[in-house]
Motif scaffolding. Sequence first.
Motif, short mmCIF file in Angstrom:
data_model
loop_
_atom_site.label_atom_id
_atom_site.label_comp_id
_atom_site.label_asym_id
_atom_site.label_seq_id
_atom_site.Cartn_x
_atom_site.Cartn_y
_atom_site.Cartn_z
N GLN A 209 -14.54 6.88 -12.72
CA GLN A 209 -14.07 7.08 -11.23
C GLN A 209 -15.07 7.63 -10.14
O GLN A 209 -14.45 7.19 -9.15
CB GLN A 209 -12.81 8.54 -11.61
N VAL A 210 -15.89 8.37 -10.26
CA VAL A 210 -17.18 8.79 -9.37
C VAL A 210 -17.42 7.43 -8.43
O VAL A 210 -17.68 6.98 -7.42
CB VAL A 210 -18.07 9.82 -9.71
N GLU A 211 -17.60 6.81 -9.31
CA GLU A 211 -17.99 6.00 -8.35
C GLU A 211 -17.87 5.01 -7.30
O GLU A 211 -17.55 4.26 -6.49
CB GLU A 211 -19.11 4.21 -8.94
N GLY A 212 -16.05 4.67 -7.67
CA GLY A 212 -15.27 4.08 -7.00
C GLY A 212 -14.80 5.02 -6.45
O GLY A 212 -14.84 4.10 -4.61
N ILE A 213 -14.89 6.34 -6.27
CA ILE A 213 -15.02 6.76 -4.72
C ILE A 213 -16.19 6.85 -3.74
O ILE A 213 -15.97 7.11 -2.25
CB ILE A 213 -15.20 9.19 -5.87
N TYR A 214 -17.52 7.11 -4.55
CA TYR A 214 -18.90 6.51 -3.83
C TYR A 214 -18.76 6.09 -3.08
O TYR A 214 -18.84 5.09 -1.82
CB TYR A 214 -19.45 6.97 -5.27
N ARG A 215 -18.05 4.66 -3.68
CA ARG A 215 -17.95 2.83 -2.68
C ARG A 215 -17.09 3.98 -2.31
O ARG A 215 -17.24 2.28 -0.43
CB ARG A 215 -17.72 2.38 -4.01
N LEU A 216 -16.06 3.99 -1.61
CA LEU A 216 -15.07 3.52 -1.65
C LEU A 216 -15.14 4.65 0.26
O LEU A 216 -15.26 4.29 1.51
CB LEU A 216 -13.24 4.80 -1.57
N LEU A 217 -16.31 5.64 -0.32
CA LEU A 217 -16.23 6.19 1.11
C LEU A 217 -17.17 5.68 2.28
O LEU A 217 -17.05 5.91 3.25
CB LEU A 217 -17.13 7.97 0.55
N LEU A 218 -18.21 4.99 1.96
CA LEU A 218 -19.71 4.05 2.49
C LEU A 218 -18.71 2.83 2.51
O LEU A 218 -20.06 2.27 2.98
CB LEU A 218 -20.43 3.91 1.55
N SER A 219 -17.48 1.90 2.16
CA SER A 219 -16.91 0.57 2.56
C SER A 219 -16.34 1.39 4.00
O SER A 219 -16.70 2.31 4.25
CB SER A 219 -15.97 0.78 1.96
N ASP A 220 -15.64 -0.32 4.93
CA ASP A 220 -15.14 0.35 5.84
C ASP A 220 -13.36 0.31 5.23
O ASP A 220 -13.00 -0.27 6.93
CB ASP A 220 -15.53 -0.77 6.60
N TYR A 221 -13.13 0.61 4.58
CA TYR A 221 -11.87 0.43 4.56
C TYR A 221 -10.85 1.88 4.72
O TYR A 221 -11.06 2.54 3.80
CB TYR A 221 -11.51 0.17 2.99
N ALA A 222 -9.81 1.32 5.61
CA ALA A 222 -9.03 3.27 5.92
C ALA A 222 -7.70 3.44 5.38
O ALA A 222 -7.37 4.16 5.14
CB ALA A 222 -9.40 3.20 7.42
N LEU A 223 -7.30 2.18 4.68
CA LEU A 223 -5.88 2.46 4.14
C LEU A 223 -6.64 3.13 2.53
O LEU A 223 -7.41 3.13 1.63
CB LEU A 223 -5.36 0.85 3.89
N PRO A 224 -5.23 3.36 2.20
CA PRO A 224 -4.96 3.99 0.60
C PRO A 224 -5.48 3.10 -0.02
O PRO A 224 -5.23 2.15 0.48
CB PRO A 224 -3.13 4.31 0.54
N MET A 225 -6.65 3.14 -1.28
CA MET A 225 -7.12 2.61 -2.24
C MET A 225 -6.71 3.44 -3.86
O MET A 225 -7.34 4.86 -3.86
CB MET A 225 -8.33 2.31 -2.38
N ASN A 226 -6.11 2.75 -4.51
CA ASN A 226 -6.01 2.94 -5.86
C ASN A 226 -7.21 3.07 -7.29
O ASN A 226 -8.10 1.86 -6.66
CB ASN A 226 -5.16 1.98 -6.63
#
Length: 330
Positions: free
Chosen positions: A225-242
């Motif tokens: 879960q932490v790895e997914g959150i980390y990657r989302l923070l550093l991504s360019d994707y602004a919409l909600p993501m599961n």
Amino acid sequence: MNRQEQKRILITGAAGFLGSHLCDRFMQDNFHVIGMDNLITGDLRNIEHLFKLPNFEFYQHDVSKFVHVPGQLDYILHFASPASPIDYLQMPIQTLKVGSLGTHNLLGLAKSKSARILVASTSEVYGDPLISPQSEEYWGNVNPVGPRGVYDEAKRFQEAMTMAYHNFHGLETRIVRIFNTYGPRMRLNDGRALPTFIAQALEGEDLTIFGDGTQTRSFCYVSDQVEGIYRLLLSDYALPMNVGNPDEMTINEMAQEIILATGSAAKLVHKPLPIDDPKQRRPDISKAIKILNWEPRVSRGEGLQKTIDYFKALPEEELKRKDFTYYKQR
């Protein structure tokens, strides 16, 4: 990385289950981490190992009140909120305030600091879903005035306000919809099935299942879960993501796995299902796979054993602090 290059991140809910693991992850990557928590559900023991480190600081503060952090901020992770049934039914107003006023305060802080902010939403925005698996495009089936509405609607409002700041102010925002997560530092007395089952099994008690146990959940180990959150923070994707594990199982199956893993002789005891309790939880993670190149890697057997080992190492009195207040109110 020298001091001037070191990124600074504010993590709210830092003393909680997920918040503390996120502090660990960003510390490992040499961020300067500022933890913030009012400790109504968090526990300083989760982060006490960080206090001696020079790039960690902690403030006990309620983010529903004005938030001030001196100096540069590059990122904000907003993880402050009661998150278990017991918590948000005992603290309904605080839950609504941290999702609304707290989110507003932190979005304003992010705007003033030109920081990117990631807010922690939840699969509860889908309510008791009418489709499965749940994709980000599904709007949900939520009872706004039911007992779970204080949490569900706080998170839905949080998402709406975050997108408003993104669209109107051009703020860099990220929204993660977190599905069931487990691992070390979970609270035994928060009313959720998995830690309660482990505590009951270790204490030699029968396992209490609410409903017939055919309702499903999808459990993701905390490091995934932490790895997914980390990657989302550093991504360019602004919409909600599961972000979660699509490996769906019934509550009965989870209980049996815990009985087997602990060597318990416990039986299953059934009680009435709480109002609005979701019948299904399974994330569609196709966006996370495609955009973040992320999917869970820790098997349920491995993650469950690590979690059981953590609970076994707790003082015996901790195991006796199980609380079924949530269900008694039903």
